[in-house]
Enzyme design. Structure first.
Site, mmCIF file in Angstrom:
data_model
loop_
_atom_site.group_PDB
_atom_site.id
_atom_site.type_symbol
_atom_site.label_atom_id
_atom_site.label_comp_id
_atom_site.label_asym_id
_atom_site.label_seq_id
_atom_site.Cartn_x
_atom_site.Cartn_y
_atom_site.Cartn_z
ATOM 1 C CB THR A 41 -0.969 0.021 1.210
ATOM 2 O OG1 THR A 41 -0.249 -0.257 2.402
ATOM 3 C CG2 THR A 41 -2.064 -1.013 1.036
ATOM 4 C CE LYS B 109 -0.555 -3.819 4.468
ATOM 5 N NZ LYS B 109 -1.053 -2.465 4.670
ATOM 6 C CB THR C 157 -1.184 -6.361 13.032
ATOM 7 O OG1 THR C 157 -0.455 -5.310 12.513
ATOM 8 C CG2 THR C 157 -1.310 -6.303 14.517
ATOM 9 C CD GLU D 230 2.189 5.288 6.488
ATOM 10 O OE1 GLU D 230 1.416 4.684 5.751
ATOM 11 O OE2 GLU D 230 1.834 5.951 7.475
ATOM 12 C CG ASN E 109 -0.077 8.774 8.053
ATOM 13 O OD1 ASN E 109 -0.743 7.920 7.491
ATOM 14 N ND2 ASN E 109 1.174 8.594 8.435
ATOM 15 C CB SER F 99 -2.470 6.041 3.225
ATOM 16 O OG SER F 99 -2.376 6.194 4.612
#
Lengths: 402, 402
Positions: free
Chosen positions: A132, A154, A165, A244, A397, A402
């Site tokens: 993503t 990812k 997660t 990020e 963000n 996103s």
């Protein structure tokens, strides 16, 4: 949903298919109490005798959306039809925006093309397809006897696994019985994906799955576990390094702890402290904020704990001992040099004055800001990986869904 | 310490002096397990029969520094000498950089001038003197019978009190006995300063002190508590609104909770979620991140709790009901409008391309992003105040040692 219309960004549908369905599969899911529909379906799949395929989409995570479970089940049924499986042999995963509806008609329409393009030679297309906001695909591999474990992952934000997660798929030809495989996966995931954080936020969707084709005998469960841990630890570090807006990876080794939970709690408190994250971002050796972050966790969770024997090191250098800072001009210069050496890139002033973009698409090195916390209280230890906080994270963000 | 030399920013020495020492005083301190030397000394002061003065410095917080307690005590002794008190009647407080040594010789030299400039007419000079990265002084007042309570506060970052932190001084002429005064302060501080967060970081230094001159009879303890809560709640909101880089104040009302701790935990998880903070900063109604933040807390701390009756509202509008989002184009437009109305300012592109500064020095309004979480599980409630996360916060804390 308006944003689905306004931002029709490309969605990928990715298939991971075994030559034959296997009973030797396992998965761990997010602990978030608003799990996505695919997680609800995935938990049911663990009771099935065999699993044959995984179907993954990015862009829309299918969480709390009307008809979410039905949409996931319909997609599984269509994938199963294309592969000659039953729907219950297909594990669904979705990642992306929370709240939007899965565009299931379009996805069902894309299944035949996805089946037709299956490629037995490489996991790279799958590693790319599930991305993503990731800047690059993440693939890791380790050998076990005559076999191997390959993993893809990812995840770049909303990244603090509790047990596990993000999306991670681990494929092996090593034959490990289902129960042993699941127990090993749980414990390895807790030690690897459970010890990283980019932003302390726990995703609603994500999944770590392990599938074995059982083609190669397992030399020993210890060897399998050790190889699995290597793959997972490498992928976990890849996730943080590609987080990020990450300019610096932080590696916090906490030892001398009374138990592992305390060690992990202190490590997480350090990597999740917004003020310490900002100091690291600016290559500012503001180690007062490191002390603050440790004291904040201990004060909130173990107020009676004695920190007077605590020793802190940064880049191998003692900065606090017996409750007192050991700092001078030369030490501060050395700490700045250590942080600059671990920096992945410096911010570039944005063209529009406001929206920062990382100037790199691949990490230029594998160094980290090395922090060592010796509590002097016991023998338990834990290493936690995290990152700094940057303008690029805010831009990613605040201004972009996103 | 090098930075003391490199950045000789002005330090203020502030005195708060009663006409006579009082037995009716109390204080609550940070829960951080690495408390500053003034907190260690302050805890001892609570055992003394009377208190007559408070001495506060900004710029250097005197935490884990060599000889820290001795430095604080020496300063108290000098202040006491100037005021005709004993050292144990003086409460010391320091705020600022953690790790630096208090420049105690210079501070002792400044005591006579501080004593000479005491001003009985206004608390404003004290409210200004204790500021660090605050943009403006914070003063609030409430009446109790014939008397009143006046409070001043400083604090803009490292701001998540557990029971109480930051520097807050509450002065009253209302006569409340010491034990009742302390119990009231503890409970009010927990409900006000204990329910805010700018960055989830707990300071090592800070203190909320309440001193009564006992000049006016107390009409009732309930009236006193209610007035104290008003002053503290107003100061708490001032602290958030003046928080480092704050563009939006968020007010999260959690109700229908099984107990108050759950309500507070969920509220804190929402205001401390980096991803939701960024969405609010960008006026992006990414309410999926709101759901994520609630589910992250519940999954981690109360995994068995049923969220199926949870209703979420933003700006008064229902966005999630019975586990399913209620969103459409018109709802999203209304949410954007609500967030824009609560925005204190929009970022201005910085002159150097990298270092953002707030374009305001005083909040233009008192509006907030209003979030309402009804768990549908019980009757407990809590309101938590927090803020968004902005480029200005990164600039303030990455590039500048505050």
């Amino acid at each position: 949903m308006p944003a689905e219309v306004d931002k029709p960004a490309k969605m990928n549908l990715t298939l991971i298919v075994l030559d034959e369905p296997t009973p030797a599969f396992g998965a761990v899911f997010t602990t978030n109490a608003f799990p996505g529909a695919p997680v609800l379906v995935g938990r049911e799949r663990l009771r099935e005798p065999t699993l044959g395929a995984v179907v993954v989409n990015n862009k829309v995570s299918n969480v709390c959306a009307p008809g979410g479970v039905e949409a996931s089940e319909r997609l599984c049924a269509e994938v199963a039809r294309g592969l000659g499986l039953s729907a219950t042999q297909v594990l669904p995963c979705s990642t992306g925006v929370i709240g939007w509806r899965l565009p299931v008609d379009a996805m069902v329409g894309a299944v035949p093309a996805a089946v037709a393009s299956l490629d037995a030679r490489s996991v790279m297309p799958a590693a790319e397809g599930i991305m993503t906001t990731d800047l690059y695909p993440k693939v890791r591999r380790a050998s076990v006897g005559q076999g191997s474990i390959v993993g893809i992952a990812k995840g770049a934000g909303m990244l603090e696994p509790n047990l596990a997660t993000m999306l991670v798929y681990l494929l092996t030809d090593v034959d490990v019985p289902r129960d042993a495989l699941r127990a090993t996966l749980r414990s390895v995931a807790a030690r690897t994906f459970g010890c990283i954080s980019v932003d302390s936020d726990t995703s609603t969707s994500d999944t770590v799955a392990l599938l074995s084709s059982r083609q190669v005998p397992c030399p020993s469960l210890e060897q399998f576990e050790s190889a699995l841990e290597r793959v997972c630890a490498d992928l976990a570090e890849d996730l943080v390094r590609n987080g990020e807006g990450v300019h610096h990876v932080m590696r916090v080794r906490v030892h001398g702890a009374p138990d592992e939970a305390v060690a992990r709690g202190i490590g997480k408190s350090v990597v999740n402290s917004p003020l310490f994250q900002c100091a690291v971002n600016g290559n500012d050796p503001n180690v007062g904020r490191l002390v603050m972050a440790i004291g904040k966790y201990v004060g909130a969770h173990h107020p009676g704990m004695d920190l007077s024997r605590c020793t802190l090191r940064m880049g191998g250098r003692v900065i606090l001992q017996q409750g007192t800072f050991r700092l001078d001009h030369e030490a501060e210069r050395a700490l700045v040099a250590h942080m600059k050496e671990a920096e992945l890139y410096a911010s570039v002033a944005p063209a529009d004055g406001l929206t920062f973009r990382p100037p790199v698409t691949w990490p230029p090195h594998e160094r980290a800001v090395e922090l060592d916390v010796d509590l002097g209280l016991g023998s338990a230890a834990c290493t936690v990986l995290g990152s700094d906080r940057s303008h690029e994270y805010i831009s990613e963000n605040a201004d972009y869904r996103s």
